[in-house]
Design a protein around this motif. Structure first.
Motif, PDB file in Angstrom:
ATOM      1  N   TYR A 140       0.827  -1.214   0.000  1.00 25.67           N
ATOM      2  CA  TYR A 140       0.000   0.000   0.000  1.00 25.67           C
ATOM      3  C   TYR A 140       0.858   1.260   0.000  1.00 25.67           C
ATOM      4  O   TYR A 140       0.469   2.284  -0.576  1.00 25.67           O
ATOM      5  CB  TYR A 140      -0.972  -0.014   1.187  1.00 25.67           C
ATOM      6  CG  TYR A 140      -2.287  -0.644   0.806  1.00 25.67           C
ATOM      7  CD1 TYR A 140      -3.442   0.113   0.647  1.00 25.67           C
ATOM      8  CD2 TYR A 140      -2.375  -2.013   0.552  1.00 25.67           C
ATOM      9  CE1 TYR A 140      -4.645  -0.465   0.262  1.00 25.67           C
ATOM     10  CE2 TYR A 140      -3.560  -2.604   0.171  1.00 25.67           C
ATOM     11  CZ  TYR A 140      -4.694  -1.825   0.017  1.00 25.67           C
ATOM     12  OH  TYR A 140      -5.878  -2.409  -0.374  1.00 25.67           O
ATOM     13  N   TYR A 141       2.027   1.174   0.623  1.00 27.23           N
ATOM     14  CA  TYR A 141       2.920   2.332   0.574  1.00 27.23           C
ATOM     15  C   TYR A 141       3.448   2.525  -0.848  1.00 27.23           C
ATOM     16  O   TYR A 141       3.477   3.644  -1.371  1.00 27.23           O
ATOM     17  CB  TYR A 141       4.086   2.154   1.546  1.00 27.23           C
ATOM     18  CG  TYR A 141       5.071   3.290   1.484  1.00 27.23           C
ATOM     19  CD1 TYR A 141       4.721   4.557   1.952  1.00 27.23           C
ATOM     20  CD2 TYR A 141       6.335   3.105   0.925  1.00 27.23           C
ATOM     21  CE1 TYR A 141       5.610   5.613   1.870  1.00 27.23           C
ATOM     22  CE2 TYR A 141       7.229   4.157   0.846  1.00 27.23           C
ATOM     23  CZ  TYR A 141       6.863   5.418   1.322  1.00 27.23           C
ATOM     24  OH  TYR A 141       7.746   6.462   1.230  1.00 27.23           O
ATOM     25  N   GLU A 142       3.827   1.433  -1.478  1.00 29.47           N
ATOM     26  CA  GLU A 142       4.374   1.518  -2.835  1.00 29.47           C
ATOM     27  C   GLU A 142       3.323   1.987  -3.837  1.00 29.47           C
ATOM     28  O   GLU A 142       3.611   2.796  -4.724  1.00 29.47           O
ATOM     29  CB  GLU A 142       4.926   0.163  -3.259  1.00 29.47           C
ATOM     30  CG  GLU A 142       5.572   0.163  -4.637  1.00 29.47           C
ATOM     31  CD  GLU A 142       6.179  -1.181  -5.001  1.00 29.47           C
ATOM     32  OE1 GLU A 142       6.524  -1.364  -6.178  1.00 29.47           O
ATOM     33  OE2 GLU A 142       6.307  -2.051  -4.104  1.00 29.47           O
ATOM     34  N   LYS A 143       2.102   1.499  -3.675  1.00 29.46           N
ATOM     35  CA  LYS A 143       1.068   1.808  -4.664  1.00 29.46           C
ATOM     36  C   LYS A 143       0.388   3.148  -4.417  1.00 29.46           C
ATOM     37  O   LYS A 143       0.069   3.883  -5.357  1.00 29.46           O
ATOM     38  CB  LYS A 143       0.022   0.686  -4.669  1.00 29.46           C
ATOM     39  CG  LYS A 143      -1.031   0.822  -5.763  1.00 29.46           C
ATOM     40  CD  LYS A 143      -1.929  -0.401  -5.806  1.00 29.46           C
ATOM     41  CE  LYS A 143      -2.949  -0.288  -6.935  1.00 29.46           C
ATOM     42  NZ  LYS A 143      -3.829  -1.499  -7.019  1.00 29.46           N
ATOM     43  N   PHE A 144       0.152   3.469  -3.128  1.00 28.99           N
ATOM     44  CA  PHE A 144      -0.645   4.660  -2.815  1.00 28.99           C
ATOM     45  C   PHE A 144       0.117   5.725  -2.022  1.00 28.99           C
ATOM     46  O   PHE A 144      -0.411   6.822  -1.815  1.00 28.99           O
ATOM     47  CB  PHE A 144      -1.884   4.253  -2.006  1.00 28.99           C
ATOM     48  CG  PHE A 144      -2.764   3.249  -2.694  1.00 28.99           C
ATOM     49  CD1 PHE A 144      -3.523   3.604  -3.800  1.00 28.99           C
ATOM     50  CD2 PHE A 144      -2.825   1.936  -2.243  1.00 28.99           C
ATOM     51  CE1 PHE A 144      -4.329   2.683  -4.438  1.00 28.99           C
ATOM     52  CE2 PHE A 144      -3.636   1.002  -2.865  1.00 28.99           C
ATOM     53  CZ  PHE A 144      -4.394   1.368  -3.969  1.00 28.99           C
ATOM     54  N   GLY A 145       1.311   5.399  -1.542  1.00 28.82           N
ATOM     55  CA  GLY A 145       2.022   6.340  -0.700  1.00 28.82           C
ATOM     56  C   GLY A 145       1.399   6.494   0.673  1.00 28.82           C
ATOM     57  O   GLY A 145       1.683   7.458   1.389  1.00 28.82           O
TER      58      GLY A 145
END
Length: 263
Positions: free
Chosen positions: A172-177
């Motif tokens: 989720y960090y990689e995809k949405f920050g």
């Protein structure tokens, strides 16, 4: 705080079994529903709820009973999975507590589940008492098939292990920050596992990631972690004076300490 005089000190403990807290938590569901649906909508929305003591998701059940259009309620647990095992097998049984990345959910007996079972047994207090007495004496509660079926008709469940928690935070960090804390990641992962026919699935968040820096760093990596900034009110905590008091394990000593601090 039961030994303090309420009229004098006006103190109470709002832990997860306190009915006032559960009542207040019903508001989360109504507010979230209004955020994701068009004005005037009656379309059902699903909710995935990270839970250990079953209080927050019980609030969702009560919100549904009060008329909120709810499709699925997903019981999202960590590896201390007494709730998931019940929904999967019909057996509610104690096991040794495992230390996980989501410590607020490291609970082996879910206090509020008894309230849910009361409703699922047709509000039959005598029947519930028999089940709970058996649980206390044997360490296992095996529900009648009618009760188990009733529970499954109201809720789904999923268990999320630590490795999946880390994968979910990282993804989720990689995809949405967006940085999930470990507890919130369990809700998101459980929502993915169970799925829903509803148009919307809301996953309830639990805490700020800044409370769990070690787990978050493992999930996103050191370089990404170094670029994450804590909110000022959290960052300031590390510079504030720390206070700790060691007291005897004695009710009167604790009472006197509280009264002294309130004076």
């Amino acid at each position: 705080l039961s030994f303090c005089v309420p009229e004098q000190y006006n103190l109470g403990a709002v832990n997860s079994i306190n009915w006032a807290r559960i009542l207040a938590q019903t508001v989360y569901y109504v507010y979230a529903y209004l955020q994701v649906t068009p004005e005037g909508s009656s379309e059902p929305v699903s909710f995935s709820v990270p839970t250990g003591n079953f209080g927050d998701i019980l609030a969702g059940y009560y919100a549904k009973r009060m008329g909120l259009p709810v499709a699925d309620l997903v019981v999202a647990t960590n590896e201390n999975d007494i709730l998931d095992r019940f929904f999967k097998t019909g057996s509610y049984s104690r096991r040794e507590c495992r230390e996980t990345l989501s410590p607020s959910m490291d609970i082996t007996i879910s206090s509020n589940f008894e309230r849910f079972l009361y409703h699922m047994s047709g509000d039959d207090s005598a029947k519930l008492k028999g089940m709970m007495n058996n649980f206390e004496s044997t360490g296992e509660l095996v529900g009648d098939q009618d009760i188990v079926d009733a529970c499954k008709s109201e809720m789904k469940s999923a268990m999320v292990p630590d490795d999946t928690v880390l994968e979910t935070i990282g993804a989720y960090y990689e995809k949405f920050g967006y940085v999930l804390d470990p507890h919130s990641a369990i809700g998101v992962a459980a929502a993915t596992k169970t799925g829903t026919d509803a148009k919307y699935m809301v996953s309830l968040a639990c805490a700020h990631w800044g409370k769990f820096p070690a787990a978050v760093e493992r999930a996103v990596g050191k370089e990404a972690m170094s670029n994450l900034a804590l909110p000022s009110h959290l960052a300031e905590l590390s510079e504030m004076e720390q206070r700790k008091y060691v007291l005897q394990n004695d009710e009167d000593v604790i009472k006197d300490f509280i009264v002294q601090k309130l004076a």
